[in-house]
Design an enzyme around this catalytic site. Structure first.
Site, PDB file in Angstrom:
ATOM      1  N   TYR A  96       0.846  -1.194   0.000  1.00 14.39           N
ATOM      2  CA  TYR A  96       0.000   0.000   0.000  1.00 14.39           C
ATOM      3  C   TYR A  96       0.885   1.248   0.000  1.00 14.39           C
ATOM      4  CZ  TYR A  96      -3.777  -3.230   0.982  1.00 14.39           C
ATOM      5  OH  TYR A  96      -4.674  -4.261   0.892  1.00 14.39           O
ATOM      6  N   ASN A 119     -12.584  -0.529  -4.979  1.00 15.71           N
ATOM      7  CA  ASN A 119     -12.367  -0.850  -6.392  1.00 15.71           C
ATOM      8  C   ASN A 119     -13.600  -1.565  -6.952  1.00 15.71           C
ATOM      9  OD1 ASN A 119     -11.489  -1.750  -8.899  1.00 15.71           O
ATOM     10  ND2 ASN A 119     -10.055  -3.244  -8.063  1.00 15.71           N
ATOM     11  N   CYS A 127      -6.449  -5.043  -7.668  1.00 18.56           N
ATOM     12  CA  CYS A 127      -6.179  -4.694  -6.268  1.00 18.56           C
ATOM     13  C   CYS A 127      -5.695  -5.910  -5.478  1.00 18.56           C
ATOM     14  CB  CYS A 127      -7.403  -4.057  -5.616  1.00 18.56           C
ATOM     15  SG  CYS A 127      -8.890  -5.039  -5.678  1.00 18.56           S
ATOM     16  N   HIS A 128      -5.881  -7.113  -6.029  1.00 19.65           N
ATOM     17  CA  HIS A 128      -5.357  -8.310  -5.354  1.00 19.65           C
ATOM     18  C   HIS A 128      -3.825  -8.311  -5.322  1.00 19.65           C
ATOM     19  CE1 HIS A 128      -5.616  -9.505  -9.623  1.00 19.65           C
ATOM     20  NE2 HIS A 128      -4.555 -10.273  -9.357  1.00 19.65           N
ATOM     21  N   GLU A 154      -0.995 -16.238 -10.612  1.00 20.21           N
ATOM     22  CA  GLU A 154      -0.086 -15.395 -11.379  1.00 20.21           C
ATOM     23  C   GLU A 154       1.376 -15.787 -11.198  1.00 20.21           C
ATOM     24  OE1 GLU A 154      -0.783 -11.214 -10.865  1.00 20.21           O
ATOM     25  OE2 GLU A 154      -2.925 -11.402 -11.293  1.00 20.21           O
TER      26      GLU A 154
END
Length: 156
Positions: A96, A119, A127-128, A154
């Site tokens: 953040y 979001n 945002c993950h 990912e």
């Protein structure tokens, strides 16, 4: 409030997702939120269908980025945060604090967290990929377990 015109529901490997458009752009992607049904007509538009196709490809590891017109509604600050989130590369994370620094407001890391929480276009605005500065997974609209699953997807 999100201005939607059309919404459609899809079942995916991560559960039900709802995609909404305003006729010109995607305005929302959320998880299992049946309350969105009252915010638009149940209508699978070509744009919503394309968004679903790209999300399915992402979940199958066939896509690393999205090519869709987006129109998330929020404050100027939220817009800056959401734009910064879209620059985080696939498979990487940012804290953040790093996002706050990227938008030129290094002390606004708590506000960045709130913008991530608001979001409206999950997965596509990633945002993950935002985590605590100590590496901890923090809140996510779909739950921390889903956040971990998307990050693992990912990384693999």
């Amino acid at each position: 409030m999100i201005e939607t015109k059309n919404i459609f529901f899809y079942e995916t490997d991560i559960g039900r997702i709802i995609i909404a458009d305003n006729g010109d752009a995607i305005v929302a992607v959320s998880f299992g939120d049946t309350n969105m049904a009252s915010h638009g007509d149940l209508n699978e538009t070509p744009l919503i269908e394309e968004a679903a196709r790209q999300i399915y490809q992402y979940l199958k590891k066939e896509r690393c980025s999205f090519a869709l017109p987006l129109s998330p509604k929020g404050t100027i600050f939220q817009q800056k945060v959401w734009a910064a989130l879209q620059t985080i590369p696939y498979g990487e994370t940012r804290s953040y604090k790093q996002v706050a620094e990227a938008i030129g407001q290094p002390k606004a890391f708590r506000a960045v967290g709130m913008a991530c929480n608001k979001n409206p276009i999950a997965i596509i605005i990633p945002c993950h990929r935002v985590i605590g500065s100590n590496g901890s997974l923090t809140g996510y609209a779909g739950g921390v377990e889903l956040k971990a699953r998307l990050l693992q997807l990912e990384r693999s």
